[in-house]
Motif scaffolding. Structure first.
Motif, PDB file in Angstrom:
ATOM      1  N   SER A  32       0.846  -1.193   0.000  1.00 16.90           N
ATOM      2  CA  SER A  32       0.000   0.000   0.000  1.00 16.90           C
ATOM      3  C   SER A  32       0.879   1.241   0.000  1.00 16.90           C
ATOM      4  O   SER A  32       2.072   1.171   0.273  1.00 16.90           O
ATOM      5  N   ASP A  33       0.279   2.366  -0.286  1.00 14.96           N
ATOM      6  CA  ASP A  33       1.007   3.639  -0.284  1.00 14.96           C
ATOM      7  C   ASP A  33       0.776   4.385   1.021  1.00 14.96           C
ATOM      8  O   ASP A  33       0.680   5.602   1.040  1.00 14.96           O
ATOM      9  N   SER A  34       0.705   3.672   2.109  1.00 15.74           N
ATOM     10  CA  SER A  34       0.408   4.287   3.397  1.00 15.74           C
ATOM     11  C   SER A  34       1.581   5.127   3.889  1.00 15.74           C
ATOM     12  O   SER A  34       2.705   5.026   3.401  1.00 15.74           O
ATOM     13  N   ALA A  35       1.303   5.931   4.883  1.00 21.79           N
ATOM     14  CA  ALA A  35       2.345   6.767   5.485  1.00 21.79           C
ATOM     15  C   ALA A  35       3.428   5.904   6.122  1.00 21.79           C
ATOM     16  O   ALA A  35       4.566   6.338   6.266  1.00 21.79           O
ATOM     17  N   ALA A  36       3.083   4.662   6.481  1.00 22.95           N
ATOM     18  CA  ALA A  36       4.064   3.767   7.080  1.00 22.95           C
ATOM     19  C   ALA A  36       5.194   3.455   6.102  1.00 22.95           C
ATOM     20  O   ALA A  36       6.288   3.072   6.510  1.00 22.95           O
ATOM     21  N   PHE A  37       4.944   3.627   4.804  1.00 25.12           N
ATOM     22  CA  PHE A  37       5.981   3.328   3.818  1.00 25.12           C
ATOM     23  C   PHE A  37       7.201   4.212   4.006  1.00 25.12           C
ATOM     24  O   PHE A  37       8.316   3.794   3.722  1.00 25.12           O
ATOM     25  N   ALA A  38       7.034   5.410   4.514  1.00 22.96           N
ATOM     26  CA  ALA A  38       8.182   6.301   4.719  1.00 22.96           C
ATOM     27  C   ALA A  38       9.215   5.642   5.616  1.00 22.96           C
ATOM     28  O   ALA A  38      10.417   5.724   5.352  1.00 22.96           O
ATOM     29  N   GLY A  39       8.781   4.976   6.658  1.00 29.97           N
ATOM     30  CA  GLY A  39       9.708   4.268   7.536  1.00 29.97           C
ATOM     31  C   GLY A  39      10.340   3.083   6.847  1.00 29.97           C
ATOM     32  O   GLY A  39      11.541   2.828   6.980  1.00 29.97           O
ATOM     33  N   GLU A  40       9.529   2.343   6.090  1.00 28.52           N
ATOM     34  CA  GLU A  40      10.054   1.206   5.340  1.00 28.52           C
ATOM     35  C   GLU A  40      11.026   1.676   4.266  1.00 28.52           C
ATOM     36  O   GLU A  40      12.047   1.041   4.019  1.00 28.52           O
ATOM     37  N   GLU A  41      10.700   2.783   3.636  1.00 25.95           N
ATOM     38  CA  GLU A  41      11.580   3.340   2.611  1.00 25.95           C
ATOM     39  C   GLU A  41      12.950   3.657   3.200  1.00 25.95           C
ATOM     40  O   GLU A  41      13.978   3.350   2.599  1.00 25.95           O
ATOM     41  N   SER A  42      12.972   4.234   4.383  1.00 24.03           N
ATOM     42  CA  SER A  42      14.238   4.556   5.040  1.00 24.03           C
ATOM     43  C   SER A  42      15.036   3.293   5.334  1.00 24.03           C
ATOM     44  O   SER A  42      16.252   3.259   5.124  1.00 24.03           O
ATOM     45  N   LEU A  43      14.359   2.244   5.797  1.00 19.84           N
ATOM     46  CA  LEU A  43      15.044   0.980   6.078  1.00 19.84           C
ATOM     47  C   LEU A  43      15.589   0.356   4.792  1.00 19.84           C
ATOM     48  O   LEU A  43      16.728  -0.118   4.750  1.00 19.84           O
ATOM     49  N   ALA A  44      14.770   0.366   3.753  1.00 22.45           N
ATOM     50  CA  ALA A  44      15.192  -0.220   2.474  1.00 22.45           C
ATOM     51  C   ALA A  44      16.396   0.534   1.908  1.00 22.45           C
ATOM     52  O   ALA A  44      17.379  -0.078   1.480  1.00 22.45           O
ATOM     53  N   ARG A  45      16.330   1.861   1.933  1.00 20.53           N
ATOM     54  CA  ARG A  45      17.428   2.659   1.382  1.00 20.53           C
ATOM     55  C   ARG A  45      18.701   2.488   2.206  1.00 20.53           C
ATOM     56  O   ARG A  45      19.807   2.489   1.657  1.00 20.53           O
ATOM     57  N   ALA A  46      18.566   2.316   3.523  1.00 22.14           N
ATOM     58  CA  ALA A  46      19.737   2.085   4.369  1.00 22.14           C
ATOM     59  C   ALA A  46      20.390   0.751   4.020  1.00 22.14           C
ATOM     60  O   ALA A  46      21.613   0.650   3.945  1.00 22.14           O
ATOM     61  N   LEU A  47      19.573  -0.267   3.770  1.00 27.55           N
ATOM     62  CA  LEU A  47      20.117  -1.561   3.364  1.00 27.55           C
ATOM     63  C   LEU A  47      20.823  -1.420   2.016  1.00 27.55           C
ATOM     64  O   LEU A  47      21.927  -1.939   1.827  1.00 27.55           O
ATOM     65  N   CYS A  48      20.216  -0.705   1.094  1.00 31.12           N
ATOM     66  CA  CYS A  48      20.820  -0.489  -0.227  1.00 31.12           C
ATOM     67  C   CYS A  48      22.183   0.204  -0.117  1.00 31.12           C
ATOM     68  O   CYS A  48      23.122  -0.160  -0.829  1.00 31.12           O
ATOM     69  N   ARG A  49      22.269   1.194   0.746  1.00 29.16           N
ATOM     70  CA  ARG A  49      23.521   1.954   0.838  1.00 29.16           C
ATOM     71  C   ARG A  49      24.687   1.106   1.332  1.00 29.16           C
ATOM     72  O   ARG A  49      25.842   1.454   1.095  1.00 29.16           O
ATOM     73  N   ARG A  50      24.387  -0.015   1.975  1.00 30.05           N
ATOM     74  CA  ARG A  50      25.444  -0.929   2.426  1.00 30.05           C
ATOM     75  C   ARG A  50      25.711  -2.035   1.411  1.00 30.05           C
ATOM     76  O   ARG A  50      26.568  -2.885   1.623  1.00 30.05           O
ATOM     77  N   CYS A  51      24.981  -2.043   0.340  1.00 26.56           N
ATOM     78  CA  CYS A  51      25.044  -3.125  -0.642  1.00 26.56           C
ATOM     79  C   CYS A  51      26.273  -2.984  -1.550  1.00 26.56           C
ATOM     80  O   CYS A  51      26.569  -1.900  -2.046  1.00 26.56           O
ATOM     81  N   PRO A  52      26.959  -4.101  -1.816  1.00 28.03           N
ATOM     82  CA  PRO A  52      28.133  -4.042  -2.679  1.00 28.03           C
ATOM     83  C   PRO A  52      27.806  -3.793  -4.153  1.00 28.03           C
ATOM     84  O   PRO A  52      28.698  -3.460  -4.928  1.00 28.03           O
TER      85      PRO A  52
END
Length: 94
Positions: A32-52
């Motif tokens: 869904s496009d809920s406001a909760a996605f903002a938190g998930e987006e931050s977690l996903a992007r943080a994981l990406c930034r550590r990705c080789p």
């Protein structure tokens, strides 16, 4: 994000080394496009930034017009902006 791109590939490529392998796809592609996605987006992007393979992932998503989810630490809106900027600075073809 690797999504369902593994398919029937027999050779190793960048997707095999992605930090998101084995992660819940909903983290990168929320249902869904809920406001909760903002938190998930931050977690996903943080994981990406550590990705080789973050650059290869981002490049693939931009080159293939991926317009959903988090790929290479970028949102769909960021990738659209990158594609627009590239088109605007590229010399005309033909």
């Amino acid at each position: 994000m690797t999504g369902s791109l593994h398919g029937t590939r027999t050779h190793s490529d960048w997707r095999d080394h992605a930090a998101c392998v084995g992660e819940d796809p909903e983290l990168f592609f929320p249902l869904s496009d809920s406001a909760a996605f903002a938190g998930e987006e931050s977690l996903a992007r943080a994981l990406c930034r550590r990705c080789p393979v973050v650059i290869a992932c981002r490049t693939w998503a931009i080159d293939h017009g991926e317009d959903h989810g988090i790929w290479g630490a970028t949102t769909a809106a960021q990738r659209r902006a990158i594609r627009r900027a590239v088109r605007e600075t590229s010399p005309p073809t033909g």
